[in-house]
Enzyme design. Structure first.
Site, PDB file in Angstrom:
ATOM      1  N   TYR A  81       2.834  -6.450  11.123  1.00  0.00           N
ATOM      2  CA  TYR A  81       1.541  -5.794  10.917  1.00  0.00           C
ATOM      3  C   TYR A  81       0.628  -5.950  12.127  1.00  0.00           C
ATOM      4  CZ  TYR A  81      -2.923  -4.744   8.575  1.00  0.00           C
ATOM      5  OH  TYR A  81      -4.149  -4.228   8.226  1.00  0.00           O
ATOM      6  N   ALA A  89      -2.669   1.648   9.381  1.00  0.00           N
ATOM      7  CA  ALA A  89      -1.712   0.588   9.051  1.00  0.00           C
ATOM      8  C   ALA A  89      -1.667   0.301   7.557  1.00  0.00           C
ATOM      9  CB  ALA A  89      -2.071  -0.686   9.812  1.00  0.00           C
ATOM     10  N   GLU A  90      -2.804   0.416   6.894  1.00  0.00           N
ATOM     11  CA  GLU A  90      -2.874   0.083   5.470  1.00  0.00           C
ATOM     12  C   GLU A  90      -2.364   1.200   4.563  1.00  0.00           C
ATOM     13  OE1 GLU A  90      -3.687  -2.661   3.863  1.00  0.00           O
ATOM     14  OE2 GLU A  90      -4.065  -3.822   5.659  1.00  0.00           O
ATOM     15  N   SER A  91      -2.900   2.411   4.733  1.00  0.00           N
ATOM     16  CA  SER A  91      -2.615   3.469   3.764  1.00  0.00           C
ATOM     17  C   SER A  91      -2.208   4.788   4.379  1.00  0.00           C
ATOM     18  CB  SER A  91      -3.854   3.710   2.892  1.00  0.00           C
ATOM     19  OG  SER A  91      -4.880   4.320   3.673  1.00  0.00           O
ATOM     20  N   ALA A 145       0.825  -1.190   0.000  1.00  0.00           N
ATOM     21  CA  ALA A 145       0.000   0.000   0.000  1.00  0.00           C
ATOM     22  C   ALA A 145       0.854   1.233   0.000  1.00  0.00           C
ATOM     23  CB  ALA A 145      -0.883  -0.010   1.222  1.00  0.00           C
TER      24      ALA A 145
END
Length: 322
Positions: free
Chosen positions: A293, A206-208, A6
């Site tokens: 993660y 956390a993702e983007s 990402a």
């Protein structure tokens, strides 16, 4: 989601082969940190290193002739003309009478290198609805489709998601949180699907890092990095639409939390690597990316809980919010 990369932070080190300058670390306050040769307007910037002119550096690193003359000790109140010595290298209790004679070559001090940033890729994709009513995404402008019917979506991505990479020097226990972006969309989706708002923000971070145009090299899209199959599974027709992306991502997150009996660690592992991988290994898969993660999602979720729900502390005459 397994193998996806990402966009997280916009990192760019600008240092040409024959240029010299500084490297600044700038925090924009939106969960994104950038590195560059110039300060970013409106951001909190700190000088973290220098990059030298290579030709000058080559000359600088030539071995100098030994210094054999003793270093003169200045009288009290006089200004010393001797070379400056870094404060870290001086003994705390050293006195003027203890200054030694330099008989070895002076070796230039070289600053520690700035940690290498992940490779940043920028580009754009074209979104349009075909004659069959299916939304398509293409890296090339479609032929035979009216310009007004084509949406151009800029994107950038790195090799790993924001919480997946090693990221030396980035502390998830102290990085700035984002408690205001997409407030209405997150709150509505969290309430509709019974997911804690702090967990939703932790996953988006956390993702983007709250980048709505995030796109991975394997096709994960938007704030919550939905793969096309997952987007279809939860009724998302446009993953780059923040509202749709959040609704679909929260719905998927609710599914995972229910499937793993409310265990956030397993739900996060499933979100990153797929629920099948969690089933296969009977827990968090042994992938280094997934291991990092889930740990970072847990830290972010706990911090967002505190940030969104300040703890009430007792005080004289009542309660005060921290």
């Amino acid at each position: 989601m397994k193998g996806k990369a990402a966009i997280l932070i916009a990192l760019c080190l600008l240092a040409g082969p024959a240029l010299a300058g500084q490297v600044y670390r700038c925090d924009t306050g939106a969960g994104i940190t950038s590195y560059g040769s110039k300060r970013v307007a409106g951001a909190s910037c700190k000088l973290v290193g220098n990059f030298p002119n290579r030709a000058a550096a080559a000359r600088k690193h030539k071995r100098p002739a030994p210094v054999t003359a003793p270093v003169s000790v200045p009288a009290a109140g006089a200004v010393s003309q001797t070379p400056q010595v870094a404060a870290e290298s001086r003994p705390a209790a050293a006195s003027a009478s203890a200054v030694p004679v330099l008989t070895a070559p002076l070796v230039p001090v070289v600053a520690a290198p700035v940690p290498a940033a992940p490779r940043l890729i920028r580009g754009q994709v074209y979104a349009y609805v075909g004659k069959d009513g299916v939304r398509n995404y293409s890296s090339a402008r479609p032929v035979g489709v009216a310009a007004a019917a084509v949406r151009t979506i800029p994107y950038s991505y790195m090799e790993t998601c924001y919480a997946c990479g090693v990221l030396p020097g980035l502390n998830f226990r102290s990085l700035r949180l984002n408690t205001t972006a997409y407030q209405d969309e997150i709150r509505a989706a969290a309430r509709e699907h019974g997911v804690e708002e702090a967990i939703v923000r932790a996953i988006i971070h956390a993702e983007s890092a709250f980048n709505p145009n995030a796109l991975s090299r394997v096709g994960a899209q938007g704030l919550m990095q939905l793969m096309p199959g997952t987007a279809r599974r939860f009724g998302v027709s446009d993953a780059f639409n923040a509202g749709q992306n959040i609704r679909g991502g929260v719905q998927y997150l609710a599914f995972l939390l229910k499937r793993f009996n409310g265990n956030l660690t397993l739900a996060a592992a499933g979100y990153n690597a797929g629920e099948g991988a969690v089933d296969k290994y009977g827990g968090v898969p042994p992938y280094s990316e997934t291991q990092r993660y889930v740990q970072r999602v847990a830290i972010l979720a706990e911090r967002y809980r505190s940030g969104l729900n300040p703890v009430a502390l007792p005080s004289q005459g009542g309660l005060s919010a921290r």
